[in-house]
Design a protein around this motif. Structure first.
Motif, PDB file in Angstrom:
ATOM      1  N   MET A 114       7.534 109.302  51.144  1.00 19.73           N
ATOM      2  CA  MET A 114       8.575 108.300  51.048  1.00 19.73           C
ATOM      3  C   MET A 114       8.549 107.647  49.657  1.00 19.73           C
ATOM      4  SD  MET A 114       9.119 104.977  53.440  1.00 19.73           S
ATOM      5  CE  MET A 114       8.395 103.638  52.544  1.00 19.73           C
ATOM      6  N   ILE A 115       9.691 107.569  49.050  1.00 16.07           N
ATOM      7  CA  ILE A 115       9.817 106.926  47.740  1.00 16.07           C
ATOM      8  C   ILE A 115       9.962 105.426  47.953  1.00 16.07           C
ATOM      9  CG2 ILE A 115      11.253 106.714  45.684  1.00 16.07           C
ATOM     10  CD1 ILE A 115      12.006 109.678  46.087  1.00 16.07           C
ATOM     11  N   THR A 116       9.134 104.667  47.253  1.00 19.03           N
ATOM     12  CA  THR A 116       9.141 103.213  47.428  1.00 19.03           C
ATOM     13  C   THR A 116      10.019 102.531  46.377  1.00 19.03           C
ATOM     14  OG1 THR A 116       7.255 102.801  45.974  1.00 19.03           O
ATOM     15  CG2 THR A 116       6.770 103.335  48.288  1.00 19.03           C
ATOM     16  N   PRO A 117      10.472 101.330  46.668  1.00 20.07           N
ATOM     17  CA  PRO A 117      11.244 100.580  45.672  1.00 20.07           C
ATOM     18  C   PRO A 117      10.450 100.353  44.380  1.00 20.07           C
ATOM     19  CG  PRO A 117      11.516  99.587  47.836  1.00 20.07           C
ATOM     20  CD  PRO A 117      10.453 100.641  47.972  1.00 20.07           C
ATOM     21  N   ARG A 118       9.147 100.142  44.489  1.00 15.98           N
ATOM     22  CA  ARG A 118       8.318  99.913  43.300  1.00 15.98           C
ATOM     23  C   ARG A 118       8.268 101.174  42.427  1.00 15.98           C
ATOM     24  NH1 ARG A 118       6.966  95.422  40.691  1.00 15.98           N
ATOM     25  NH2 ARG A 118       5.237  94.613  41.864  1.00 15.98           N
ATOM     26  N   GLN A 119       8.187 102.336  43.048  1.00 16.40           N
ATOM     27  CA  GLN A 119       8.197 103.584  42.286  1.00 16.40           C
ATOM     28  C   GLN A 119       9.515 103.728  41.517  1.00 16.40           C
ATOM     29  OE1 GLN A 119       7.466 106.383  45.433  1.00 16.40           O
ATOM     30  NE2 GLN A 119       5.243 106.159  45.307  1.00 16.40           N
ATOM     31  N   LEU A 120      10.605 103.421  42.172  1.00 13.24           N
ATOM     32  CA  LEU A 120      11.913 103.511  41.515  1.00 13.24           C
ATOM     33  C   LEU A 120      12.044 102.472  40.409  1.00 13.24           C
ATOM     34  CD1 LEU A 120      14.266 104.193  44.550  1.00 13.24           C
ATOM     35  CD2 LEU A 120      13.489 105.819  42.809  1.00 13.24           C
ATOM     36  N   GLU A 121      11.471 101.300  40.622  1.00 12.44           N
ATOM     37  CA  GLU A 121      11.498 100.260  39.597  1.00 12.44           C
ATOM     38  C   GLU A 121      10.741 100.738  38.350  1.00 12.44           C
ATOM     39  OE1 GLU A 121      10.899  95.437  39.436  1.00 12.44           O
ATOM     40  OE2 GLU A 121       9.773  96.564  40.930  1.00 12.44           O
ATOM     41  N   CYS A 122       9.588 101.353  38.563  1.00 10.43           N
ATOM     42  CA  CYS A 122       8.820 101.900  37.437  1.00 10.43           C
ATOM     43  C   CYS A 122       9.625 102.982  36.730  1.00 10.43           C
ATOM     44  CB  CYS A 122       7.492 102.476  37.920  1.00 10.43           C
ATOM     45  SG  CYS A 122       6.280 101.251  38.460  1.00 10.43           S
ATOM     46  N   LEU A 123      10.271 103.853  37.497  1.00 11.46           N
ATOM     47  CA  LEU A 123      11.044 104.934  36.895  1.00 11.46           C
ATOM     48  C   LEU A 123      12.239 104.401  36.107  1.00 11.46           C
ATOM     49  CD1 LEU A 123      11.129 107.981  36.609  1.00 11.46           C
ATOM     50  CD2 LEU A 123      12.670 108.044  38.575  1.00 11.46           C
ATOM     51  N   ALA A 124      12.848 103.346  36.597  1.00 15.64           N
ATOM     52  CA  ALA A 124      13.972 102.757  35.862  1.00 15.64           C
ATOM     53  C   ALA A 124      13.513 102.267  34.489  1.00 15.64           C
ATOM     54  CB  ALA A 124      14.584 101.608  36.670  1.00 15.64           C
ATOM     55  N   TRP A 125      12.301 101.725  34.412  1.00 20.02           N
ATOM     56  CA  TRP A 125      11.771 101.285  33.110  1.00 20.02           C
ATOM     57  C   TRP A 125      11.405 102.482  32.236  1.00 20.02           C
ATOM     58  CZ3 TRP A 125      12.859  96.932  31.095  1.00 20.02           C
ATOM     59  CH2 TRP A 125      13.063  95.820  31.904  1.00 20.02           C
ATOM     60  N   VAL A 126      10.927 103.572  32.849  1.00 13.71           N
ATOM     61  CA  VAL A 126      10.667 104.799  32.081  1.00 13.71           C
ATOM     62  C   VAL A 126      11.967 105.260  31.435  1.00 13.71           C
ATOM     63  CG1 VAL A 126      10.101 107.264  32.281  1.00 13.71           C
ATOM     64  CG2 VAL A 126       8.677 105.555  33.428  1.00 13.71           C
ATOM     65  N   GLN A 127      13.036 105.197  32.195  1.00 14.91           N
ATOM     66  CA  GLN A 127      14.359 105.586  31.697  1.00 14.91           C
ATOM     67  C   GLN A 127      14.749 104.765  30.467  1.00 14.91           C
ATOM     68  OE1 GLN A 127      18.365 106.485  33.959  1.00 14.91           O
ATOM     69  NE2 GLN A 127      17.863 104.345  34.182  1.00 14.91           N
TER      70      GLN A 127
END
Length: 67
Positions: free
Chosen positions: A1-14
């Motif tokens: 399961m993908i967590t909101p925190r993982q997506l938040e980190c990825l958005a900053w990677v972007q």
């Protein structure tokens, strides 16, 4: 399961941020950020951060970076 925190980190990677930078922004250690990104790459079936950003965009999990 993908967590909101993982997506938040990825958005900053972007946005071009390093794990250390992201950690400072989110109040986490750089190692914790790396852990989130590694798990996220596994969930998305990719090997690199760049591939993760592209795949997450394709799936509509994150939006395009704003200039």
């Amino acid at each position: 399961m993908i967590t909101p925190r993982q997506l938040e980190c990825l958005a900053w990677v972007q946005e071009g941020k390093s794990a250390t930078d992201i950690g400072g922004i989110l109040g986490l250690s750089g190692r914790t950020v790396e852990g989130h990104l590694i798990k996220l790459c596994g969930h998305l079936g990719v090997k690199t951060r760049v591939q993760a950003v592209v795949r997450a965009r394709e799936l509509g999990l994150i939006g395009q970076s704003q200039p």
